[in-house]
Enzyme design. Sequence first.
Site, mmCIF file in Angstrom:
data_model
loop_
_atom_site.group_PDB
_atom_site.id
_atom_site.type_symbol
_atom_site.label_atom_id
_atom_site.label_comp_id
_atom_site.label_asym_id
_atom_site.label_seq_id
_atom_site.Cartn_x
_atom_site.Cartn_y
_atom_site.Cartn_z
ATOM 1 N N MET A 30 0.844 -1.193 0.000
ATOM 2 C CA MET A 30 0.000 0.000 0.000
ATOM 3 C C MET A 30 0.885 1.251 0.000
ATOM 4 O O MET A 30 0.430 2.351 0.330
ATOM 5 C CB MET A 30 -0.941 -0.005 1.209
ATOM 6 C CG MET A 30 -1.910 -1.196 1.163
ATOM 7 S SD MET A 30 -3.461 -0.912 2.035
ATOM 8 C CE MET A 30 -2.862 -0.627 3.681
ATOM 9 N N GLY A 31 2.162 1.072 -0.338
ATOM 10 C CA GLY A 31 3.051 2.220 -0.465
ATOM 11 C C GLY A 31 3.611 2.694 0.859
ATOM 12 O O GLY A 31 3.547 2.008 1.865
ATOM 13 N N GLU A 35 11.967 -0.363 4.943
ATOM 14 C CA GLU A 35 12.920 -1.470 4.738
ATOM 15 C C GLU A 35 12.233 -2.840 4.680
ATOM 16 O O GLU A 35 12.745 -3.770 4.064
ATOM 17 C CB GLU A 35 14.000 -1.470 5.828
ATOM 18 C CG GLU A 35 15.054 -0.388 5.659
ATOM 19 C CD GLU A 35 15.852 -0.489 4.358
ATOM 20 O OE1 GLU A 35 16.052 -1.604 3.842
ATOM 21 O OE2 GLU A 35 16.255 0.562 3.835
ATOM 22 N N HIS A 37 9.257 -3.534 3.270
ATOM 23 C CA HIS A 37 8.830 -3.711 1.870
ATOM 24 C C HIS A 37 10.037 -3.969 0.970
ATOM 25 O O HIS A 37 10.002 -4.814 0.078
ATOM 26 C CB HIS A 37 8.137 -2.441 1.351
ATOM 27 C CG HIS A 37 6.900 -2.043 2.075
ATOM 28 N ND1 HIS A 37 6.809 -0.883 2.804
ATOM 29 C CD2 HIS A 37 5.691 -2.638 2.179
ATOM 30 C CE1 HIS A 37 5.592 -0.767 3.318
ATOM 31 N NE2 HIS A 37 4.893 -1.825 2.963
ATOM 32 N N GLY A 147 5.033 -10.074 3.999
ATOM 33 C CA GLY A 147 5.776 -10.052 5.255
ATOM 34 C C GLY A 147 5.083 -10.875 6.337
ATOM 35 O O GLY A 147 3.857 -10.924 6.409
ATOM 36 N N ASP A 150 2.384 -9.512 9.166
ATOM 37 C CA ASP A 150 0.947 -9.743 9.013
ATOM 38 C C ASP A 150 0.718 -11.248 8.912
ATOM 39 O O ASP A 150 0.348 -11.762 7.859
ATOM 40 C CB ASP A 150 0.450 -9.011 7.767
ATOM 41 C CG ASP A 150 0.612 -7.512 7.910
ATOM 42 O OD1 ASP A 150 -0.178 -6.902 8.637
ATOM 43 O OD2 ASP A 150 1.570 -6.952 7.332
ATOM 44 N N GLN A 153 -2.778 -12.354 7.880
ATOM 45 C CA GLN A 153 -3.001 -12.015 6.466
ATOM 46 C C GLN A 153 -2.322 -13.031 5.550
ATOM 47 O O GLN A 153 -2.899 -13.501 4.569
ATOM 48 C CB GLN A 153 -2.462 -10.614 6.179
ATOM 49 C CG GLN A 153 -2.338 -10.286 4.693
ATOM 50 C CD GLN A 153 -1.940 -8.849 4.435
ATOM 51 O OE1 GLN A 153 -2.765 -7.954 4.553
ATOM 52 N NE2 GLN A 153 -0.699 -8.611 4.057
ATOM 53 N N SER A 185 6.556 -0.631 10.188
ATOM 54 C CA SER A 185 5.189 -0.522 9.674
ATOM 55 C C SER A 185 5.004 0.904 9.187
ATOM 56 O O SER A 185 5.514 1.851 9.816
ATOM 57 C CB SER A 185 4.194 -0.811 10.809
ATOM 58 O OG SER A 185 2.905 -0.318 10.462
ATOM 59 N N SER A 186 4.267 1.065 8.095
ATOM 60 C CA SER A 186 3.998 2.429 7.604
ATOM 61 C C SER A 186 3.264 3.216 8.679
ATOM 62 O O SER A 186 3.372 4.439 8.761
ATOM 63 C CB SER A 186 3.160 2.382 6.332
ATOM 64 O OG SER A 186 3.809 1.587 5.373
HETATM 65 O O1 PAF Z 1 -0.095 -5.861 3.587
HETATM 66 C C1 PAF Z 1 -0.498 -4.921 2.869
HETATM 67 O O2 PAF Z 1 0.183 -3.919 2.650
HETATM 68 C C2 PAF Z 1 -1.890 -5.004 2.244
HETATM 69 O O3 PAF Z 1 -2.788 -5.644 3.090
HETATM 70 C C3 PAF Z 1 -1.875 -5.682 0.852
HETATM 71 C C4 PAF Z 1 -1.433 -7.114 0.926
HETATM 72 C C5 PAF Z 1 -0.971 -4.901 -0.085
HETATM 73 C C6 PAF Z 1 -3.286 -5.670 0.253
HETATM 74 O O4 PAF Z 1 -3.779 -4.383 0.104
#
Ligand code: PAF
Length: 285
Positions: A30-31, A35, A37, A147, A150, A153, A185-186
């Site tokens: 999500m931008g 580090e 990402h 990652g 999460d 997720q 984390s962002s």
């Molecule tokens: O982990 C994230 O940044 C978001 O949940 C993802 C996987 C990009 C989905 O929007």
Amino acid sequence: MKTIIAHKELQDSLDDLRVGKSSIGLVPTMGYLHEGHLSLIKRAKLENDIVVTTIFVNPLQFSATEDLDTYPKDIEKDTLLACEAGADFLFIPSQQEMFCDDVLTSISIAEISSILEGVSRPTHFAGVATVVAKLFNIVGVCSAYFGEKDWQQLHVIKRMITDLSYRVEIKGCPIVRDADGLALSSRNMYLTEGQRKEASNIPRSLLKAYDLIKSGERNSTAVKQLIIAQLEKSTEIGIDYVELVNGETFKVADRIDDETRVLIAVKIGKARLIDNMSALNGPNI
Ligand code: PAF
């Protein structure tokens, strides 16, 4: 690195590359890249010929009371960082490009989506799964990098892959941490200086729990209580949950074994932060 906005253009470019048998690594984000990402992009680059990084702040995974409108953005910096880390394509679709005017389809993965994170965020994982499914359909056969911060997720997405036979290999990647152990984390940028200091109580609580487990404790309640006591030392931290579960099935673990995962979610100021570790291996601090 080529920046692409239209999904059809990305599909056509990847189709051309596939003819030459290039392997593709996908890093959905999500931008506001950090580090964590970048470690995913670098690993994807090591393991594939072509890396696609995506940036899309997905409205479907935010509830009305969450931070969709204030979610941090810095596309210029992200473009530079993604390129330096080795991305070949940066896919930055608009809301309109991803979902036209509206999206009527939703992918929900039962059971695992309604526990832990799903209690506070009941629609969250359906939103994640729907957008990730769409990205998988756009990119096609690939390895996709997520990652382990999460953790839930990651397992929701793995389950979706199994249930819906996506031709995507999921690669879970280790949590990247700041010097004091706080998971990157962002959303850490929401913390004030004081809250940022207090946030180091999260990794500290995991380290303390790991020390107790190393000393031979196998009772989950004792470990959970220790973590809660450590987190409660900070008046800034509000605990959402502390749980010990089987890291694959997410069933509550009364006794600790080599599959037990310790999962934490807390609120500090405007930030909701999560962390986790393998009970027997500890946090990677
Ligand atoms: O982990 C994230 O940044 C978001 O949940 C993802 C996987 C990009 C989905 O929007």
